[in-house]
Design an enzyme around this catalytic site. Structure first.
Site, PDB file in Angstrom:
ATOM      1  N   CYS A   3       0.855  -1.193   0.000  1.00 52.61           N
ATOM      2  CA  CYS A   3       0.000   0.000   0.000  1.00 52.61           C
ATOM      3  C   CYS A   3       0.887   1.239   0.000  1.00 52.61           C
ATOM      4  O   CYS A   3       1.721   1.430   0.889  1.00 52.61           O
ATOM      5  CB  CYS A   3      -0.913  -0.006   1.229  1.00 52.61           C
ATOM      6  SG  CYS A   3      -1.788   1.559   1.452  1.00 52.61           S
ATOM      7  N   CYS A   6       0.598   3.397   3.189  1.00 54.03           N
ATOM      8  CA  CYS A   6       1.240   2.737   4.332  1.00 54.03           C
ATOM      9  C   CYS A   6       2.758   2.910   4.245  1.00 54.03           C
ATOM     10  O   CYS A   6       3.418   3.128   5.263  1.00 54.03           O
ATOM     11  CB  CYS A   6       0.862   1.259   4.390  1.00 54.03           C
ATOM     12  SG  CYS A   6      -0.778   0.947   5.106  1.00 54.03           S
ATOM     13  N   ASP A  29       0.131  16.682  -1.342  1.00 53.80           N
ATOM     14  CA  ASP A  29      -0.114  15.852  -2.527  1.00 53.80           C
ATOM     15  C   ASP A  29       0.998  16.083  -3.554  1.00 53.80           C
ATOM     16  O   ASP A  29       1.445  17.206  -3.769  1.00 53.80           O
ATOM     17  CB  ASP A  29      -1.483  16.209  -3.129  1.00 53.80           C
ATOM     18  CG  ASP A  29      -1.993  15.130  -4.061  1.00 53.80           C
ATOM     19  OD1 ASP A  29      -2.955  14.437  -3.707  1.00 53.80           O
ATOM     20  OD2 ASP A  29      -1.418  14.971  -5.171  1.00 53.80           O
ATOM     21  N   ASN A  85     -12.590  10.543  -2.148  1.00 53.40           N
ATOM     22  CA  ASN A  85     -13.107   9.810  -3.304  1.00 53.40           C
ATOM     23  C   ASN A  85     -13.261   8.343  -2.927  1.00 53.40           C
ATOM     24  O   ASN A  85     -12.445   7.791  -2.193  1.00 53.40           O
ATOM     25  CB  ASN A  85     -12.137   9.954  -4.482  1.00 53.40           C
ATOM     26  CG  ASN A  85     -11.993  11.400  -4.931  1.00 53.40           C
ATOM     27  OD1 ASN A  85     -12.957  12.156  -4.912  1.00 53.40           O
ATOM     28  ND2 ASN A  85     -10.788  11.790  -5.322  1.00 53.40           N
ATOM     29  N   GLY A  91     -13.520   8.209  -8.341  1.00 54.93           N
ATOM     30  CA  GLY A  91     -12.198   8.776  -8.628  1.00 54.93           C
ATOM     31  C   GLY A  91     -11.114   8.387  -7.652  1.00 54.93           C
ATOM     32  O   GLY A  91     -10.065   9.030  -7.592  1.00 54.93           O
ATOM     33  N   HIS A  96      -6.070   3.497   0.227  1.00 57.16           N
ATOM     34  CA  HIS A  96      -5.869   3.755   1.669  1.00 57.16           C
ATOM     35  C   HIS A  96      -6.629   5.060   1.931  1.00 57.16           C
ATOM     36  O   HIS A  96      -6.340   6.086   1.283  1.00 57.16           O
ATOM     37  CB  HIS A  96      -4.372   3.892   1.970  1.00 57.16           C
ATOM     38  CG  HIS A  96      -4.035   4.139   3.415  1.00 57.16           C
ATOM     39  ND1 HIS A  96      -3.186   3.308   4.132  1.00 57.16           N
ATOM     40  CD2 HIS A  96      -4.413   5.118   4.282  1.00 57.16           C
ATOM     41  CE1 HIS A  96      -3.065   3.768   5.380  1.00 57.16           C
ATOM     42  NE2 HIS A  96      -3.806   4.871   5.489  1.00 57.16           N
ATOM     43  N   HIS A  98      -8.108   8.465   2.493  1.00 61.98           N
ATOM     44  CA  HIS A  98      -7.438   9.764   2.567  1.00 61.98           C
ATOM     45  C   HIS A  98      -8.429  10.877   2.295  1.00 61.98           C
ATOM     46  O   HIS A  98      -9.349  10.726   1.504  1.00 61.98           O
ATOM     47  CB  HIS A  98      -6.263   9.844   1.583  1.00 61.98           C
ATOM     48  CG  HIS A  98      -6.615   9.468   0.168  1.00 61.98           C
ATOM     49  ND1 HIS A  98      -6.763   8.160  -0.227  1.00 61.98           N
ATOM     50  CD2 HIS A  98      -6.862  10.225  -0.929  1.00 61.98           C
ATOM     51  CE1 HIS A  98      -7.074   8.126  -1.523  1.00 61.98           C
ATOM     52  NE2 HIS A  98      -7.148   9.362  -1.962  1.00 61.98           N
ATOM     53  N   HIS A 100      -8.578  14.697   0.974  1.00 63.49           N
ATOM     54  CA  HIS A 100      -7.894  15.801   0.303  1.00 63.49           C
ATOM     55  C   HIS A 100      -8.334  17.106   0.958  1.00 63.49           C
ATOM     56  O   HIS A 100      -9.532  17.293   1.218  1.00 63.49           O
ATOM     57  CB  HIS A 100      -8.336  15.900  -1.164  1.00 63.49           C
ATOM     58  CG  HIS A 100      -8.007  14.727  -2.023  1.00 63.49           C
ATOM     59  ND1 HIS A 100      -6.955  14.724  -2.909  1.00 63.49           N
ATOM     60  CD2 HIS A 100      -8.616  13.524  -2.179  1.00 63.49           C
ATOM     61  CE1 HIS A 100      -6.931  13.569  -3.573  1.00 63.49           C
ATOM     62  NE2 HIS A 100      -7.929  12.819  -3.147  1.00 63.49           N
TER      63      HIS A 100
HETATM   64  P1  5GP Z   1      -7.366   9.724  -5.068  1.00 61.05           P
HETATM   65  O1  5GP Z   1      -7.227   9.826  -6.556  1.00 61.05           O
HETATM   66  O2  5GP Z   1      -7.286   8.285  -4.608  1.00 61.05           O
HETATM   67  O3  5GP Z   1      -8.561  10.445  -4.505  1.00 61.05           O
HETATM   68  O4  5GP Z   1      -6.131  10.514  -4.456  1.00 61.05           O
HETATM   69  C1  5GP Z   1      -4.837  10.011  -4.464  1.00 61.05           C
HETATM   70  C2  5GP Z   1      -3.923  11.206  -4.393  1.00 61.05           C
HETATM   71  O5  5GP Z   1      -2.649  10.740  -4.029  1.00 61.05           O
HETATM   72  C3  5GP Z   1      -3.769  11.937  -5.717  1.00 61.05           C
HETATM   73  O6  5GP Z   1      -4.156  13.301  -5.545  1.00 61.05           O
HETATM   74  C4  5GP Z   1      -2.285  11.788  -6.047  1.00 61.05           C
HETATM   75  O7  5GP Z   1      -1.729  12.944  -6.643  1.00 61.05           O
HETATM   76  C5  5GP Z   1      -1.679  11.502  -4.695  1.00 61.05           C
HETATM   77  N1  5GP Z   1      -0.471  10.696  -4.763  1.00 61.05           N
HETATM   78  C6  5GP Z   1      -0.273   9.561  -5.499  1.00 61.05           C
HETATM   79  N2  5GP Z   1       0.951   9.065  -5.285  1.00 61.05           N
HETATM   80  C7  5GP Z   1       1.555   9.897  -4.386  1.00 61.05           C
HETATM   81  C8  5GP Z   1       2.852   9.907  -3.778  1.00 61.05           C
HETATM   82  O8  5GP Z   1       3.702   9.056  -4.004  1.00 61.05           O
HETATM   83  N3  5GP Z   1       3.109  10.932  -2.922  1.00 61.05           N
HETATM   84  C9  5GP Z   1       2.187  11.912  -2.636  1.00 61.05           C
HETATM   85  N4  5GP Z   1       2.550  12.865  -1.781  1.00 61.05           N
HETATM   86  N5  5GP Z   1       0.960  11.922  -3.188  1.00 61.05           N
HETATM   87  C10 5GP Z   1       0.649  10.933  -4.054  1.00 61.05           C
HETATM   88 ZN    ZN Z   2      -2.432   1.457   3.623  1.00 61.07          ZN
END
Ligand code: 5GP
Ligand code: ZN
Length: 112
Positions: A3, A6, A29, A85, A91, A96, A98, A100
């Site tokens: 993950c 994680c 992010d 999301n 989206g 894991h 999170h 935003h």
């Molecule tokens: P989701 O698309 O699942 O709602 O959000 C995942 C977020 O994680 C995205 O905004 C993406 O830019 C961010 N993200 C993906 N990989 C990494 C990473 O390795 N480091 C950081 N800081 N953010 C990440």
């Molecule tokens: Zn995790």
């Protein structure tokens, strides 16, 4: 467990950390969608908002008080948006939980 978040929490993958306590980790992010864009996550692995249950509701509540505290610290008095999301059509790209936090520009509503 394979993950990404994680691994970030464990420090195996570097991140720009904003805040950490025994339950919660917050970091910027990597692909910001607004001038301020950070993520707040529980340290325990929860795969998404659809997996929140009575075991995780305390940490989810704490995440929101951490967000309010960070918003004050970062002086986001003009406002901000909290987004989570869920699943493919929602989206979600990282499995894991999170939250935003986006700020620093006018955010459109409804989201696309
Ligand atoms: P989701 O698309 O699942 O709602 O959000 C995942 C977020 O994680 C995205 O905004 C993406 O830019 C961010 N993200 C993906 N990989 C990494 C990473 O390795 N480091 C950081 N800081 N953010 C990440
Ligand atoms: Zn995790």
């Amino acid at each position: 467990m394979d993950c990404l978040f994680c691994k970030i929490i464990a420090g195996e993958i570097p991140s720009k950390k904003l805040y950490e306590d025994e339950d919660v980790y917050a970091f910027y992010d990597i692909e910001p969608q607004a001038p301020v864009h950070f993520l707040v996550v529980p340290k325990m692995h929860i795969s998404g908002p659809d997996q929140i249950d009575e075991k995780s509701e305390r940490v989810v509540g704490k995440i929101f008080s951490v967000i309010a505290m960070l918003a004050k610290e970062l002086k986001l008095e003009k406002g901000y948006r909290v987004v989570t999301n869920c699943g493919e059509e929602g989206g979600q790209t990282v499995g894991h939980l999170h939250y935003h936090v986006l700020a620093g520009r006018n955010l459109s509503w409804p989201p696309g």
